[in-house]
Design a protein around this motif. Structure first.
Motif, mmCIF file in Angstrom:
data_model
loop_
_atom_site.group_PDB
_atom_site.id
_atom_site.type_symbol
_atom_site.label_atom_id
_atom_site.label_comp_id
_atom_site.label_asym_id
_atom_site.label_seq_id
_atom_site.Cartn_x
_atom_site.Cartn_y
_atom_site.Cartn_z
ATOM 1 N N TYR A 108 10.757 38.334 4.629
ATOM 2 C CA TYR A 108 11.824 37.348 5.576
ATOM 3 C C TYR A 108 13.220 37.698 5.235
ATOM 4 O O TYR A 108 13.551 38.016 3.879
ATOM 5 C CB TYR A 108 11.563 35.945 5.098
ATOM 6 C CG TYR A 108 10.179 35.431 5.571
ATOM 7 C CD1 TYR A 108 9.695 35.197 6.647
ATOM 8 C CD2 TYR A 108 9.226 35.302 4.506
ATOM 9 C CE1 TYR A 108 8.429 34.889 7.312
ATOM 10 C CE2 TYR A 108 7.927 34.872 4.925
ATOM 11 C CZ TYR A 108 7.424 34.815 6.341
ATOM 12 O OH TYR A 108 6.168 34.400 6.627
ATOM 13 N N TRP A 109 13.954 37.573 6.140
ATOM 14 C CA TRP A 109 15.513 37.801 6.133
ATOM 15 C C TRP A 109 16.313 36.559 6.413
ATOM 16 O O TRP A 109 15.949 36.049 7.346
ATOM 17 C CB TRP A 109 15.768 39.115 6.736
ATOM 18 C CG TRP A 109 15.194 40.215 6.272
ATOM 19 C CD1 TRP A 109 14.016 40.818 6.570
ATOM 20 C CD2 TRP A 109 15.638 41.306 5.140
ATOM 21 N NE1 TRP A 109 13.653 42.039 5.754
ATOM 22 C CE2 TRP A 109 14.645 42.196 4.972
ATOM 23 C CE3 TRP A 109 16.699 41.220 4.341
ATOM 24 C CZ2 TRP A 109 14.944 43.345 4.066
ATOM 25 C CZ3 TRP A 109 17.061 42.116 3.468
ATOM 26 C CH2 TRP A 109 16.137 43.279 3.508
ATOM 27 N N GLY A 110 17.577 36.681 5.570
ATOM 28 C CA GLY A 110 18.469 35.772 6.448
ATOM 29 C C GLY A 110 19.352 36.422 7.307
ATOM 30 O O GLY A 110 19.307 37.377 7.559
ATOM 31 N N GLN A 111 20.308 35.819 7.618
ATOM 32 C CA GLN A 111 21.416 36.067 8.746
ATOM 33 C C GLN A 111 22.464 36.955 8.286
ATOM 34 O O GLN A 111 23.166 37.585 8.988
ATOM 35 C CB GLN A 111 21.938 35.068 9.575
ATOM 36 C CG GLN A 111 23.106 33.957 9.082
ATOM 37 C CD GLN A 111 22.623 33.371 7.736
ATOM 38 O OE1 GLN A 111 21.439 32.924 7.244
ATOM 39 N NE2 GLN A 111 23.692 32.906 7.127
ATOM 40 N N GLY A 112 22.630 36.906 6.958
ATOM 41 C CA GLY A 112 23.718 37.556 6.360
ATOM 42 C C GLY A 112 25.155 36.838 6.251
ATOM 43 O O GLY A 112 25.330 35.977 6.946
ATOM 44 N N THR A 113 25.889 37.220 5.094
ATOM 45 C CA THR A 113 27.122 36.697 4.963
ATOM 46 C C THR A 113 28.361 37.788 4.718
ATOM 47 O O THR A 113 27.812 38.779 3.897
ATOM 48 C CB THR A 113 27.186 35.621 3.910
ATOM 49 O OG1 THR A 113 28.581 35.038 3.826
ATOM 50 C CG2 THR A 113 26.687 36.060 2.520
#
Length: 119
Positions: A108-113
Motif C-alpha cells: 500500500y502507498w500513501g499520496q505523497g508529500t
C-alpha cells in the motif's frame, strides 16, 4: 479501506530539518514493514528508509547518518526525521506498507508529500 496519509513536507533551506509522518489505518500496523520512498521528476522511485515490525532499519546510502526512520505502533504511525537536508533530497516522499504472509503479498502507498530543499 486502507489509508496511508503523509504529512510534514514543505520548503526548507539546505542544512535544515523536517520530520515526516505517515498515519496508517485499515491494516494491522504492527505486522507490516513500513518504508519511505521518494521520487523526483524524471527519476525512478527509490527506497529511502524502511523499518520492519521488529524494529530493524535499512537506509539508502545517500541518507545514512542524516535520516532516521522510526515507528510508533500504538499510534499506527511511521516517521522520517530528516536532518542536514540537501537540494538532492528534493522529491515527493511516499509512505509504503508491505506485508508478506498468510494473507498474501500486500503493498500500500500513501499520496505523497512534497519536500523541497532550496536556498
Amino acid at each position: 479501506q486502507v489509508q496511508l496519509v503523509e504529512s510534514g513536507g514543505g520548503l526548507v533551506q539546505p542544512g535544515g530539518s523536517l520530520r515526516l509522518s505517515c498515519a496508517a489505518s485499515g491494516i494491522i500496523f504492527s505486522s507490516y514493514t513500513m518504508g519511505w520512498y521518494r521520487q523526483a521528476p524524471g527519476k525512478q522511485r527509490g527506497l529511502v528508509a524502511a523499518i520492519t515490525s521488529g524494529g530493524s532499519t535499512n537506509y539508502a546510502d545517500s541518507v545514512k547518518g542524516r535520516f532516521t526512520i522510526s515507528r510508533d505502533n500504538a499510534k499506527n504511525t511511521v516517521y522520517l526525521q530528516m536532518n542536514s537536508l540537501k537540494p538532492e533530497d528534493t522529491a515527493v516522499y511516499y509512505c509504503n506498507a508491505a506485508y508478506s504472509g498468510m494473507y498474501g503479498n500486500l503493498d500500500y502507498w500513501g499520496q505523497g508529500t512534497q519536500v523541497t530543499v532550496s536556498s
